[in-house]
Design a protein around this motif. Structure first.
Motif, mmCIF file in Angstrom:
data_model
loop_
_atom_site.group_PDB
_atom_site.id
_atom_site.type_symbol
_atom_site.label_atom_id
_atom_site.label_comp_id
_atom_site.label_asym_id
_atom_site.label_seq_id
_atom_site.Cartn_x
_atom_site.Cartn_y
_atom_site.Cartn_z
ATOM 1 N N TRP A 63 -17.555 -49.530 -11.890
ATOM 2 C CA TRP A 63 -16.490 -50.086 -11.038
ATOM 3 C C TRP A 63 -15.869 -48.981 -10.174
ATOM 4 N N CYS A 64 -15.623 -47.814 -10.781
ATOM 5 C CA CYS A 64 -15.046 -46.690 -10.008
ATOM 6 C C CYS A 64 -15.992 -46.321 -8.861
ATOM 7 N N GLY B 48 -15.763 -46.647 -4.487
ATOM 8 C CA GLY B 48 -15.902 -45.475 -3.619
ATOM 9 C C GLY B 48 -15.315 -44.195 -4.194
ATOM 10 N N ILE B 49 -14.996 -44.193 -5.486
ATOM 11 C CA ILE B 49 -14.443 -42.974 -6.090
ATOM 12 C C ILE B 49 -15.602 -42.025 -6.413
ATOM 13 N N ASP B 50 -15.466 -40.775 -5.961
ATOM 14 C CA ASP B 50 -16.532 -39.787 -6.141
ATOM 15 C C ASP B 50 -16.423 -39.178 -7.541
ATOM 16 N N LEU B 51 -17.385 -39.487 -8.410
ATOM 17 C CA LEU B 51 -17.329 -38.969 -9.781
ATOM 18 C C LEU B 51 -18.060 -37.636 -9.916
ATOM 19 N N ALA C 26 -6.740 -41.916 -9.400
ATOM 20 C CA ALA C 26 -7.499 -43.008 -8.769
ATOM 21 C C ALA C 26 -8.371 -43.708 -9.804
ATOM 22 N N ILE C 27 -8.973 -42.927 -10.704
ATOM 23 C CA ILE C 27 -9.837 -43.518 -11.740
ATOM 24 C C ILE C 27 -9.015 -44.406 -12.666
ATOM 25 N N CYS C 28 -7.849 -43.907 -13.094
ATOM 26 C CA CYS C 28 -6.998 -44.693 -14.002
ATOM 27 C C CYS C 28 -6.556 -45.994 -13.346
ATOM 28 N N GLU C 29 -6.187 -45.910 -12.077
ATOM 29 C CA GLU C 29 -5.731 -47.125 -11.383
ATOM 30 C C GLU C 29 -6.872 -48.138 -11.279
#
Ligand code: C5P
Length: 230
Positions: free
Chosen positions: A42-43, A47-50, A58-61
């Motif tokens: 989902w992250c 579009g969250i860069d892991l 951002a990950i927590c949200e």
């Protein structure tokens, strides 16, 4: 309600065995690793860069959104453990090599764990998704911290383990058989063991080393443990 908690490292055969165990007793089945995988998937989808230094906020949200807004539906039926997100079957996507290699980044963030642990406890208590629980009087939950954190008071607690080379060989075999690609289990275990303790059994947890057991022998060993508890 019988709760069976099964922890262990990657590549030990936890999912296959736990599913078969739940099916044998007519219990529900909870794959907590799939919840962390869905969170990582989902992250990435948001579009969250892991790969970069993780943006924990951002990950927590994103993870809180996934679990509080009811996007995710965990298949608790061991005969059909399909996982859907907004109606889309994501069971295969969450097992891709890309998710496997990024999931530890997400599962290593403590507030993320708190969200998932609360959801896992609700599932195990039959509070979430009550329909899926109507077919059984118990639940088999598998992961890394079920015997120690999520349900330390479970009626049956098992650490399923195997020698590292055996586990890597099993994963390589699965990849050759068309599963989601190479998975570096040693790397993932090293990252995971910084936040969860699944390499040695906690007090009262039974260790089952299945390095020299086949699937049926592993399953029979677990069936015996549950039989003794009911
Ligand atoms: O069990 P599986 O290998 O699918 O788990 C995927 C990942 O989810 C693990 O590598 C770990 O990072 C995380 N996990 C966790 N705690 C759990 C279950 C899984 O941190 N209870």
């Amino acid at each position: 309600m019988i709760r069976v908690a099964i922890d262990g490292p990657a590549g030990v055969g936890k999912s296959t065995t736990s599913k078969a165990l739940a099916k044998h007793f007519g219990y529900a089945y909870l794959d907590t690793g799939a919840m962390y995988r869905a969170a990582a998937w989902w992250c990435m989808k948001q579009g969250i860069d892991l790969d970069a230094e993780p943006d924990e906020q951002a990950i927590c949200e994103a993870v809180a959104q996934l679990f509080t807004e009811d996007h995710l539906d965990m298949g608790l039926d061991p005969e059909n453990p399909t996982i859907t997100c907004d109606g889309e079957d994501i069971s295969e996507q969450i097992r891709s090599a890309e998710v496997s290699s990024h999931v530890s980044v997400v599962s290593g963030i403590i507030p993320v764990r708190h969200v998932l642990i609360a959801a896992q406890r609700a599932y195990m208590a039959g509070q979430a998704d009550p329909d899926s629980f109507s077919h059984g009087s118990g639940v088999v939950a598998e992961g890394r911290d079920i015997t120690t954190v999520v349900a330390p008071d479970a009626e049956v607690r098992v650490l399923l383990t195997a020698r590292p080379e055996v586990r890597q060989a099993r994963r390589n075999g699965q990849a050759q058989a068309g599963a989601a690609g190479a998975d570096d289990v040693a790397k993932r275990d090293k990252a995971d063991s910084k936040v969860t303790s699944f390499l040695t059994a906690a007090d009262g947890v039974v260790t089952v080393d299945n390095s020299d057991m086949d699937f049926q022998q592993t399953l029979d060993t677990l069936i015996d443990l549950v039989d003794k508890a009911i």
